[in-house]
Write a protein that holds these residues in place. Sequence first.
Motif, PDB file in Angstrom:
ATOM      1  N   SER B  82       0.809  -1.126   0.086  1.00 18.49           N
ATOM      2  CA  SER B  82       0.005  -0.164  -0.029  1.00 18.49           C
ATOM      3  C   SER B  82       0.869   1.294   0.024  1.00 18.49           C
ATOM      4  CB  SER B  82      -0.927   0.005   1.421  1.00 18.49           C
ATOM      5  OG  SER B  82      -1.408   1.201   1.584  1.00 18.49           O
ATOM      6  N   GLU B  85       2.124   1.906  -3.207  1.00 19.60           N
ATOM      7  CA  GLU B  85       1.188   2.491  -4.217  1.00 19.60           C
ATOM      8  C   GLU B  85       0.902   3.896  -3.877  1.00 19.60           C
ATOM      9  OE1 GLU B  85      -1.517  -0.755  -4.554  1.00 19.60           O
ATOM     10  OE2 GLU B  85      -2.866   0.710  -5.574  1.00 19.60           O
ATOM     11  N   VAL B  86       0.703   4.142  -2.818  1.00 17.74           N
ATOM     12  CA  VAL B  86       0.148   5.620  -2.310  1.00 17.74           C
ATOM     13  C   VAL B  86       1.345   6.856  -2.564  1.00 17.74           C
ATOM     14  CG1 VAL B  86      -1.598   4.788  -0.814  1.00 17.74           C
ATOM     15  CG2 VAL B  86       0.318   5.261   0.121  1.00 17.74           C
ATOM     16  N   ARG B 220      -3.196   7.132   3.938  1.00 21.04           N
ATOM     17  CA  ARG B 220      -3.713   6.768   2.555  1.00 21.04           C
ATOM     18  C   ARG B 220      -3.534   5.320   2.677  1.00 21.04           C
ATOM     19  NH1 ARG B 220      -2.314   9.668  -2.318  1.00 21.04           N
ATOM     20  NH2 ARG B 220      -0.306  10.216  -1.317  1.00 21.04           N
ATOM     21  N   ARG B 222      -4.167   1.466   0.355  1.00 15.81           N
ATOM     22  CA  ARG B 222      -4.790   0.892  -0.943  1.00 15.81           C
ATOM     23  C   ARG B 222      -5.034  -0.574  -0.511  1.00 15.81           C
ATOM     24  NH1 ARG B 222      -5.237   5.248  -1.912  1.00 15.81           N
ATOM     25  NH2 ARG B 222      -4.763   6.590  -3.915  1.00 15.81           N
ATOM     26  N   ARG B 234     -11.095  -1.929   2.600  1.00 19.63           N
ATOM     27  CA  ARG B 234      -9.758  -1.970   2.873  1.00 19.63           C
ATOM     28  C   ARG B 234      -9.236  -3.506   2.666  1.00 19.63           C
ATOM     29  NH1 ARG B 234      -7.596   2.429   7.131  1.00 19.63           N
ATOM     30  NH2 ARG B 234      -7.958   4.186   5.570  1.00 19.63           N
TER      31      ARG B 234
END
Lengths: 334, 398
Positions: B82, B85-86, B220, B222, B234
């Motif tokens: 995550s 990715e963010v 944040r 993902r 989530r």
Amino acid sequence: MWDYSDQVKEHFFNPRNAGVLETANAVGEAGAISCGDALRLMIHIDPLTETITDAKFQTFGCGSAIASSSALTELIIGKTVDEVLRITNQDIVDFLGGLPLEKMHCSVMGYEALQAAISNFRGEQWVNDHDESALVCKCFGVDETIIERAVRINRLTTIEQISHYTKAGGGCSTCLESVEEVLVRINAAMAAEGLITAEQAYVVGATDIRALNNEARASTQSEPVVASGKTPRISPLRTARFPAKPGAASHRLTPLQRIRLIEDAVEGVRSHLKADGGDCELVDVDGDQVYVRLSGRCADCQIASATINSMRQKLHEATGLALCVIPVSRGSHP
Amino acid sequence: MRPIYLDNNATTRVDPEVVQAMLPLFTDQFGNPSSIHDFGASVGAAVKKARLQLQALIGAEFDHEITFTSGGTESDNAAILSALEVMPHRTEIVTSAVEHPAVLTLCAHLEKTRGIKVHTIPVDRHGRLDLDAYRAALTPHVAIVSIMWANNETGTIFPVAELADLAKEVGALFHTDAVQAVGKLPMDVKSVAIDMLSLSGHKVHGPKGIGALYVRRGVRFRSLVKGGHQERDRRAGTENTAGIVGFGKAAELALKFMDDQNTRVKSLRDRLEKGLLQRIPNAFVNGDLLERLPNTANIAFEYIEGEGILLLLSREGIACSSGSACSSGSLEPSHVLRAMNVPFTAAHGAIRFSFSRDNSEDDVDRVLEVMPGIVEKLRDLSPFGGRRDEVSRNFDPV
């Protein structure tokens, strides 16, 4: 936990012939404490009949290493030297009713120690000195000769099998390409001799070494496979010894030359240590074991064990020998 | 022979109260919490209760900061992936040399397949993190720091609150694998700068196959698993409701037994450790004696190999584990002991005893009774046994 056979359990829990044989007239060693297993085989051979009248062992290692050592002594007591030279690691495996594939190296260690002991009795040098044959796997001190013997006796045709039988490539795995080269060469020779078919022989690139590298790291999760005790038997090696590589004989070191070489290498290491305010001295050399005493800042250094490790590496690079560096404390002597 | 279980860092016995709490979810309360009808609603309430129980255990500010997963490994993977990715402009990860494979294997994979740069921070001989190396690795290129709260093999505790503060200075997210620490150390995540934290049910007397990831509000995120809208988008997939309810109950009990862990259980561990070191020469403790989980003892017995010890202990009905190579199928000792530079004369003979609230004084007595004989037997077999008083002890504990 491993799926050990009843015989393995029996020989681990109640090992036969464990201990020191005071009357031994031949001793053979294999493995090293740094590698995780080591075996000292002590035997008494009647000089007239060349019969093994007694045998004992001392082993550092896992359950199957201890069981393999125990089995080995049972296999050889009462037999003649000629008879035991025909014993291979597969006989140890059969005697124990099979070993997990990942543990085959325990039986190979027994075989190597036996050959070394017989050579010792005959006053010969067993060809496992790393100055004789190129060291392939530095992590476990495995040279070409050991790999060649294991490949021929057990008809190995994959890189993974070589790791299971000799440990080569099982550590940092940077030597996998060298292992592959050795395997290709030996398999080609075996195919030419009719020991295996051309289809069975390993060819370059048959295994994705990069993938194997990852697998080796992740293999701790996989279920152990128990190798059958019924592996097809093959004729023992025509001779138990392999000729040294051409030209290698000229590199054979006398004990004095060997010690001088080690002395020089330790001197080289000292200059590095002195730069950091430390020092070391060579105390003794016993076979592959090099005893050193750290002093100055090294003695109290938090990373003394790292120093020892890098010393082992440097000594290996300087001498080409697989040595075990053992620190001794101030005032003591091994 | 009464079996003695001293492998609680591997997994724990499911508490009978947990089993009781789970049973209705297999019978009357079989509904899907996403459903609008009563069958779903009552299960939804049970899941909500479990979330509150976990919130209380780790001291989170909001219950919705807890996302249920399939276990610690999934939580670790979800957190790291995550973060990358963010923050696509950041392409580096900082982790330690002694992390669980759930983190290390993923990092190695990302390094190889995505060109992510991984900084693996070394530890010293007591397993303590090299803080200078840690500071040096922190740059604005780092997307996420993933460093465990406590080590599973040695119990060594890392100063995660301080580490998280340092990570914040360069704008990196801070994730910690707290699988071993939770339930053993009091936690209050709302008061520290930890962004994400992984939990596992079966290490705290809950069921296997259930875990959780704490994600601080405002961070944040993902989802790793794509699909339905469960867990507030989530973590897709119909909830493991029985597992979640069991985990919740286990969390409630863990909070209740927190004092027990740090007093009675700790004293059992200390008595075992002291007793073994008194009775057995050439043995020492691996790990940081000052900052260590109350339940874990990792003891190295020099000149012998761990698998032999485990087999002989197992015959006495005693279960524990080893960092040795042979018992795991790899050819080298554990990556944790190697990272600590434990000498090879000892790394192969390292045994981990890990306690829980289920253990008693009798368990300790029994181990103290049989262990000296086992070590003696194996040292007698070992060609290095006779050398044991002569070789240097340059590896003195603490």
